[in-house]
Structures are given as C-alpha cells and as structure tokens.
Design an enzyme around this catalytic site. Sequence first.
Site, PDB file in Angstrom:
ATOM      1  N   PHE A  36       0.902  -1.172  -0.166  1.00 23.12           N
ATOM      2  CA  PHE A  36      -0.033   0.036  -0.060  1.00 23.12           C
ATOM      3  C   PHE A  36       0.877   1.246   0.109  1.00 23.12           C
ATOM      4  O   PHE A  36       1.842   1.453   0.766  1.00 23.12           O
ATOM      5  CB  PHE A  36      -0.910   0.043   1.263  1.00 23.12           C
ATOM      6  CG  PHE A  36      -1.982   1.408   1.205  1.00 23.12           C
ATOM      7  CD1 PHE A  36      -3.100   0.988   0.432  1.00 23.12           C
ATOM      8  CD2 PHE A  36      -1.647   2.624   1.709  1.00 23.12           C
ATOM      9  CE1 PHE A  36      -4.053   2.238   0.459  1.00 23.12           C
ATOM     10  CE2 PHE A  36      -2.344   3.466   1.578  1.00 23.12           C
ATOM     11  CZ  PHE A  36      -3.611   3.692   0.993  1.00 23.12           C
ATOM     12  N   ASP A  76       9.585   2.899   1.582  1.00 22.54           N
ATOM     13  CA  ASP A  76       8.035   3.477   2.008  1.00 22.54           C
ATOM     14  C   ASP A  76       7.979   3.496   3.555  1.00 22.54           C
ATOM     15  O   ASP A  76       7.663   2.348   4.256  1.00 22.54           O
ATOM     16  CB  ASP A  76       6.892   3.055   1.274  1.00 22.54           C
ATOM     17  CG  ASP A  76       5.696   3.936   1.594  1.00 22.54           C
ATOM     18  OD1 ASP A  76       5.658   4.132   2.755  1.00 22.54           O
ATOM     19  OD2 ASP A  76       4.832   3.565   1.034  1.00 22.54           O
ATOM     20  N   LYS A  94       2.680  10.298   8.468  1.00 23.26           N
ATOM     21  CA  LYS A  94       2.024   9.871   9.665  1.00 23.26           C
ATOM     22  C   LYS A  94       2.796  10.493  11.026  1.00 23.26           C
ATOM     23  O   LYS A  94       2.545  11.540  11.198  1.00 23.26           O
ATOM     24  CB  LYS A  94       2.011   8.353   9.612  1.00 23.26           C
ATOM     25  CG  LYS A  94       1.062   7.853   8.485  1.00 23.26           C
ATOM     26  CD  LYS A  94       0.810   6.296   8.762  1.00 23.26           C
ATOM     27  CE  LYS A  94      -0.387   5.720   7.611  1.00 23.26           C
ATOM     28  NZ  LYS A  94      -1.390   6.266   7.975  1.00 23.26           N
TER      29      LYS A  94
END
Length: 399
Positions: A135, A219, A248
């Site tokens: 993702f 990532d 985040k």
Amino acid sequence: MSAWQDDATRDLMGLGGRLALLVRGEGSAVWDADGNRYLDFLGGIAVNSLGHAHPTFVNAVSQQAAVLSHVSNYFATPQQLELAATLKRLAGTGEAGRVFFANSGTEANETAVKLARLHGNKVGKKGLVSLNHAFHGRSMGALSLTPKPLYQDAFRPLLPDVTYIDNTLEALDELDWSDVAAIFIEPIQGEAGVVEHPAGFLRRARELATENNALLIVDEVQTGMGRTGDWFAFQREGIVPDAMTLAKGIAGGFPLGALVTFGEASELFYPGTHNSTFGGNPLATAVGLAVVAEVENNDLLANVVTRGEQLRAAVTDLPLVTGTSGKGLLIGIHLDGPHAGAVREAAHRRGLIVNAPTDDIIRIAPAYTIGDAEVEEFTRLFAAALADVNGTASEENNA
C-alpha cells in the site's frame, strides 16, 4: 441512525464508515459526542506519535500559528530548513541528502514515483516494481504501486510498466531487472496486516538494485519516525536506500509528509519538475520539529521497544490469538480465523479502538508515550473483546 450519521451521509462523500463522532482527546484516550471514552490504540493509523493534545504539540501549533503559518513555496523558513537538516541527520544521508516536504504519505510517494521516472529517463529504463499486498497511497501514481483490485479497478488505466512481485528472496532474484528504474518497498507492510519480510530481503533488494542501476525507494510512511523503535525501519537492516518517503508520525497529527533522498538520487529533481504550495509550510515543519525533539529528548524510542515487547507478551496466550508480527509499536495480532472484523467491533463496544486490515489480523499502533497503565487497560479490554467473539464463535459452532 443518529443525527450526526444523517449529516455525514448527506454532506460527506460515501467513502467509508464512521464509527463515532469524536470530539476530544487527551493522551491515549478520546471521547465521543455522547461522552463515551475510548482507549485509542490505533493512533490515527500510526499518526499520533505523542497521543492526543500533548503539550509539546499544542504549544508548537499555537506558538507558530501566532507568528507565521504559510508563505508558499517561493520562500524558505527557518523551521523548514531545520527540520530538513534534522531528517538528514536522523536518516544518515550525509551532506548529499536532500528533503522535499509534502502534506501526506500519498503525496510523498507520488513525488517518489516522479523521482523514479527521472532516474529511469536518465539511464534508459521505465519499469517500476512494488510488492504484492503493498500500500503506497491512492493518487494515480501511488495507486499504480498498490496492487489491490478494490482500490485499482475503478481507475484503470493506471501507470504502465509496473510489476508486482512477492516478498521473497526468490522473487527478487527471478525478477527481470533489465528495465527496472526503481523498486518500492515498505520495510513492514502495514495495510497488508503488519507483514514482515524474510530475513535479508531488504539487503538483497539493495544489492540487486545497485547491480542493475535501479533506485531502492523505501516507503517509511507507517514505519518511520520511530514507530518500530528505530528512527527508520531500514536502519535495522544495515542498508542505505536511494530515497525514502515519510508522513504519519512525523508531526504527530499535523499533516506533513516528506521525500528524503540519498546520494546521487538527490540531484535528479530540478526547478519545474515538482513542487507543492502547502508543502513544508512553517506551521507544519515547526510542529514536526517539536515532535521529533520530544521523541529524541525523552528517549521515547526506548519506550516504543519496551511497550511493544510488553504488548506482544500480553496478547500471546489470549483466546483466538495465534501470534504477533511487527516491530516496536506497529503490531499485528494474528487470529485463528476470520474474526478480525468482529473483534474490532467488540473492542469498540467496550471502549477500545483497534483496526482490522485483514480478515484475520488486528493492527495496533498506539502513541509512543504509553505506559504500564495503558498496556494494562488495553490487555483487559482486548481480552474482553476476544472473549465476546470467542463466545459467539463457540455458540455458532455448537448450533
């Protein structure tokens, strides 16, 4: 259906369920509009690294907002420059490293896709590689690296020349690297259910990328900024990527993302190839600096490791639990069947926020600041939720 749910149905895009109308948070707790308290062990999906309404976060927002909040990308600010230098130091990029600030993980990954294209154009390659169950985001470039039919099918055609492989050493070795410009890897696949890679996987990817003149882009949107107990998850593997993406937890709840480059990849972008009006604004970067300083100055990475070990031990022998995965405070709790949705709902009814990225895995990503009290409360509530579901499952099996 309550009044707020009616309002949400009428006024918001129908893109997902909303479990409650939350109005306040403090530490690891949040309250809804009816006064119900919840222990938040999802942390805004690994975002609220200091929890809710932490004084450091509140002070950084209020103080910077009173001075300067936005100036556009025509100008630099001291906060932007200091946070860029801090990220380079923590990541170990050396002098050659560079930072681009975005507003989210998806934007950071979209920037990384463009970096990969620039490299590919330079070396005569056009292929991109990501992992099955990855993702990387929902914008078109990032979505092209996210091989999930539910997310992709409505938006085809996606970017061409994208290949998906399994997270195995064999898949890396069998890949045809001749046209690969870049490979994208999450050190731990969060949305897939906190999936860890086989030992040596990142190191082998680094070796093969180097041998074949491809970029290795990690990532770290979910794993970075201390979530696994290291500043960045790639560091425990003893490798250096060509670039990494962040978001985040970097600003503890304030929208901020980043692409950090290493070595020669730092020279690929040039004026006009990319930018962002809001990216790296003084308010976001001031908050990012404050959050990083709080983590660093109060040894919260050590707390992440300690509390992660406590939580894994606490759930190991509970009903329905078969094991755990992940590092630090990014934890997947594996169940003995497709019970995750029911467990999440039972936990919510008991005042505990977790989520179910897959049918048989519960994900938790609490604040770095949790202590014994939060671990004990989580264990009690989670055990009760499991008992609720286990009782229902037993009744169904006996029917």
